[in-house]
Design an enzyme around this catalytic site. Structure first.
Site, PDB file in Angstrom:
ATOM      1  N   ARG A 166       0.877  -1.181   0.000  1.00 23.09           N
ATOM      2  CA  ARG A 166       0.000   0.000   0.000  1.00 23.09           C
ATOM      3  C   ARG A 166       0.904   1.218   0.000  1.00 23.09           C
ATOM      4  O   ARG A 166       1.723   1.395   0.913  1.00 23.09           O
ATOM      5  CB  ARG A 166      -0.917   0.013   1.224  1.00 23.09           C
ATOM      6  CG  ARG A 166      -1.617   1.341   1.418  1.00 23.09           C
ATOM      7  CD  ARG A 166      -2.714   1.313   2.454  1.00 23.09           C
ATOM      8  NE  ARG A 166      -3.890   0.625   1.930  1.00 23.09           N
ATOM      9  CZ  ARG A 166      -5.108   0.724   2.485  1.00 23.09           C
ATOM     10  NH1 ARG A 166      -5.303   1.479   3.564  1.00 23.09           N
ATOM     11  NH2 ARG A 166      -6.136   0.085   1.970  1.00 23.09           N
ATOM     12  N   HIS A 175      -7.576   0.809  -6.308  1.00 23.41           N
ATOM     13  CA  HIS A 175      -7.742  -0.072  -5.133  1.00 23.41           C
ATOM     14  C   HIS A 175      -8.426  -1.360  -5.599  1.00 23.41           C
ATOM     15  O   HIS A 175      -9.553  -1.657  -5.220  1.00 23.41           O
ATOM     16  CB  HIS A 175      -8.586   0.661  -4.091  1.00 23.41           C
ATOM     17  CG  HIS A 175      -8.515   0.068  -2.712  1.00 23.41           C
ATOM     18  ND1 HIS A 175      -7.679  -0.986  -2.374  1.00 23.41           N
ATOM     19  CD2 HIS A 175      -9.181   0.395  -1.568  1.00 23.41           C
ATOM     20  CE1 HIS A 175      -7.850  -1.263  -1.089  1.00 23.41           C
ATOM     21  NE2 HIS A 175      -8.753  -0.456  -0.581  1.00 23.41           N
ATOM     22  N   GLN A 234     -10.098  -4.057  -3.127  1.00 21.93           N
ATOM     23  CA  GLN A 234     -11.378  -3.626  -2.570  1.00 21.93           C
ATOM     24  C   GLN A 234     -12.521  -3.965  -3.514  1.00 21.93           C
ATOM     25  O   GLN A 234     -13.590  -4.421  -3.094  1.00 21.93           O
ATOM     26  CB  GLN A 234     -11.346  -2.106  -2.328  1.00 21.93           C
ATOM     27  CG  GLN A 234     -12.666  -1.535  -1.832  1.00 21.93           C
ATOM     28  CD  GLN A 234     -12.974  -2.002  -0.420  1.00 21.93           C
ATOM     29  OE1 GLN A 234     -12.149  -1.875   0.463  1.00 21.93           O
ATOM     30  NE2 GLN A 234     -14.168  -2.541  -0.197  1.00 21.93           N
ATOM     31  N   ASP A 273     -17.457   7.031  -1.039  1.00 23.79           N
ATOM     32  CA  ASP A 273     -16.202   6.851  -0.294  1.00 23.79           C
ATOM     33  C   ASP A 273     -15.891   8.199   0.333  1.00 23.79           C
ATOM     34  O   ASP A 273     -16.532   9.219   0.019  1.00 23.79           O
ATOM     35  CB  ASP A 273     -15.093   6.394  -1.267  1.00 23.79           C
ATOM     36  CG  ASP A 273     -13.751   6.114  -0.594  1.00 23.79           C
ATOM     37  OD1 ASP A 273     -13.727   5.922   0.642  1.00 23.79           O
ATOM     38  OD2 ASP A 273     -12.720   6.104  -1.302  1.00 23.79           O
ATOM     39  N   ARG A 278     -13.452  -8.736   2.322  1.00 30.29           N
ATOM     40  CA  ARG A 278     -12.059  -8.455   1.996  1.00 30.29           C
ATOM     41  C   ARG A 278     -11.210  -9.709   2.231  1.00 30.29           C
ATOM     42  O   ARG A 278     -10.308 -10.006   1.448  1.00 30.29           O
ATOM     43  CB  ARG A 278     -11.526  -7.280   2.836  1.00 30.29           C
ATOM     44  CG  ARG A 278     -12.116  -5.922   2.491  1.00 30.29           C
ATOM     45  CD  ARG A 278     -11.776  -5.453   1.084  1.00 30.29           C
ATOM     46  NE  ARG A 278     -10.346  -5.375   0.839  1.00 30.29           N
ATOM     47  CZ  ARG A 278      -9.569  -4.348   1.175  1.00 30.29           C
ATOM     48  NH1 ARG A 278     -10.093  -3.285   1.753  1.00 30.29           N
ATOM     49  NH2 ARG A 278      -8.272  -4.354   0.910  1.00 30.29           N
TER      50      ARG A 278
HETATM   51  N1   CP Z   1     -11.196  -0.252   2.694  1.00 28.88           N
HETATM   52  C1   CP Z   1      -9.897  -0.298   3.056  1.00 28.88           C
HETATM   53  O1   CP Z   1      -8.993  -0.490   2.240  1.00 28.88           O
HETATM   54  O2   CP Z   1      -9.693  -0.126   4.395  1.00 28.88           O
HETATM   55  P1   CP Z   1      -8.301   0.095   5.125  1.00 28.88           P
HETATM   56  O3   CP Z   1      -7.793   1.457   4.731  1.00 28.88           O
HETATM   57  O4   CP Z   1      -8.641   0.021   6.582  1.00 28.88           O
HETATM   58  O5   CP Z   1      -7.341  -0.969   4.699  1.00 28.88           O
HETATM   59  N1  NVA Z   2     -10.123   6.643  -1.129  1.00 33.44           N
HETATM   60  C1  NVA Z   2      -9.675   6.219   0.184  1.00 33.44           C
HETATM   61  C2  NVA Z   2      -9.863   4.749   0.337  1.00 33.44           C
HETATM   62  C3  NVA Z   2      -9.484   4.216   1.694  1.00 33.44           C
HETATM   63  C4  NVA Z   2      -9.632   2.729   1.806  1.00 33.44           C
HETATM   64  C5  NVA Z   2      -8.246   6.625   0.394  1.00 33.44           C
HETATM   65  O1  NVA Z   2      -7.435   6.485  -0.530  1.00 33.44           O
HETATM   66  O2  NVA Z   2      -7.916   7.090   1.486  1.00 33.44           O
END
Ligand code: CP
Ligand code: NVA
Length: 309
Positions: free
Chosen positions: A108, A135, A138, A226, A293
């Site tokens: 990440r 992502h 997800q 989101d 997930r």
């Molecule tokens: N939805 C998601 O990716 O959550 P986290 O940021 O907690 O990993």
């Molecule tokens: N769009 C959000 C998703 C978090 C899981 C971010 O990038 O922070």
């Protein structure tokens, strides 16, 4: 050839369909078992996943850890601050070293170019656990969730409300691969990267952009939003004000199809992108979505390690 999962198109529609089917089967087969107990076939016994976090995470971190355990393997975590990445060791060298030590890498990070560089130098699968661009993991969980709840993906209508961000990019990419349509309700100035919509449209999906939230949700089977401020973005009152007409409320949900489902990847900001009556209401699938997930990540790991599709 090493199978990286940087975006959904790295797998393609057939493999994503196989991931969803396998996740449904594995989830059913292990129902009632303690969550850390391995699946009966333990297909990744002896395998180790390294997870690198350069941004915060709850769901991605825990779901990948539980996923590899349930597949019979194990995981370890490196964070940007305490690994040599934090002192400037290159992504390329990190990729080459980790490839000698572990069987797969989940990362990440912020700039998508970093994960592309990691994949270029790694000789084990690299999996995108979120970048500023996309992502994909997800969205495998999101697809699994709506399919589990009876939605046939081809021809379904999805509405996105809010920011043109990484999660939307992967939804639009999924639309092209799985043949559904997306109507995006986004205020001026916050549009997504057009490349995802162009690819989905070239594949035959209808991707539309409107400045009117009601138009976006009209007749939708799935309504998704989101956070308005993603990780790494500065808090901006101006942005929050622009987003407010796209807040998901019961009145807005009335315009969707009866029985329409609500998704949110979490973490949520109740009172901003969605109000409690919707996210905690009967149409919301968020807790199944979060649990999924784990099941989705298992399928992604199996695909990347050549055990699926
Ligand atoms: N939805 C998601 O990716 O959550 P986290 O940021 O907690 O990993
Ligand atoms: N769009 C959000 C998703 C978090 C899981 C971010 O990038 O922070």
């Amino acid at each position: 050839m090493t199978k990286h999962f940087l975006n959904l198109s790295d797998a393609g529609g057939d493999a994503i369909a196989a991931m969803i089917a396998d996740a449904i089967d594995r989830k059913a087969a292990r129902a009632g078992k303690p969550k850390g107990q391995a699946d009966a076939d333990a297909p990744l016994a002896g395998h180790t996943l390294a997870m690198i976090f350069e941004k915060n995470s709850t769901r991605t971190r825990v779901s990948f850890d539980m996923a590899i355990r349930q597949l019979g393997g194990t995981s370890l975590i490196l964070d940007g601050a305490t690994s040599q990445l934090g002192r400037g060791e290159s992504i390329a060298d990190t990729a080459r070293v980790l490839s000698r030590m572990v069987d797969a890498i989940m990362i990440r990070t912020d700039d998508h170019a970093k994960i592309e560089e990691m994949a270029h130098y790694a000789t084990v699968p690299v999996i995108n656990g979120l970048t500023d661009l996309s992502h994909p993991c997800q969205i495998v969980a999101d697809l699994l969730t709506v399919v589990e709840h009876g939605l046939a993906l081809p021809g379904s209508q999805w509405a996105w409300l809010g920011d043109g961000n990484n999660v939307l990019h992967s939804i639009v990419e999924a639309a092209g691969l799985m043949r559904f349509d997306v109507r995006m309700g986004i205020p001026h100035g916050y549009d997504p990267d057009p490349r995802f919509a162009e690819a989905a449209q070239a594949a035959g999906s209808t991707i539309t952009l409107t400045r009117d939230a009601r138009e976006a949700v009209a007749g939708a089977d799935v309504v998704v939003t989101d956070t308005w401020i993603s990780m790494g973005q500065a808090h901006a009152d101006e942005k929050l004000a622009a987003m407010m007409p796209f807040q998901v409320t019961p009145a807005l949900m009335e315009g969707a199809r009866p029985g329409a489902k609500f998704l949110h990847c979490l973490p949520a900001h109740r009172g901003e992108e969605v109000v409690p009556e919707v996210i905690d209401g009967p149409r919301s699938l968020i807790w199944d979505e979060a649990e999924n997930r784990i099941h989705a990540q298992k399928s992604v790991l199996l695909w990347a390690l050549g055990r699926l599709g």
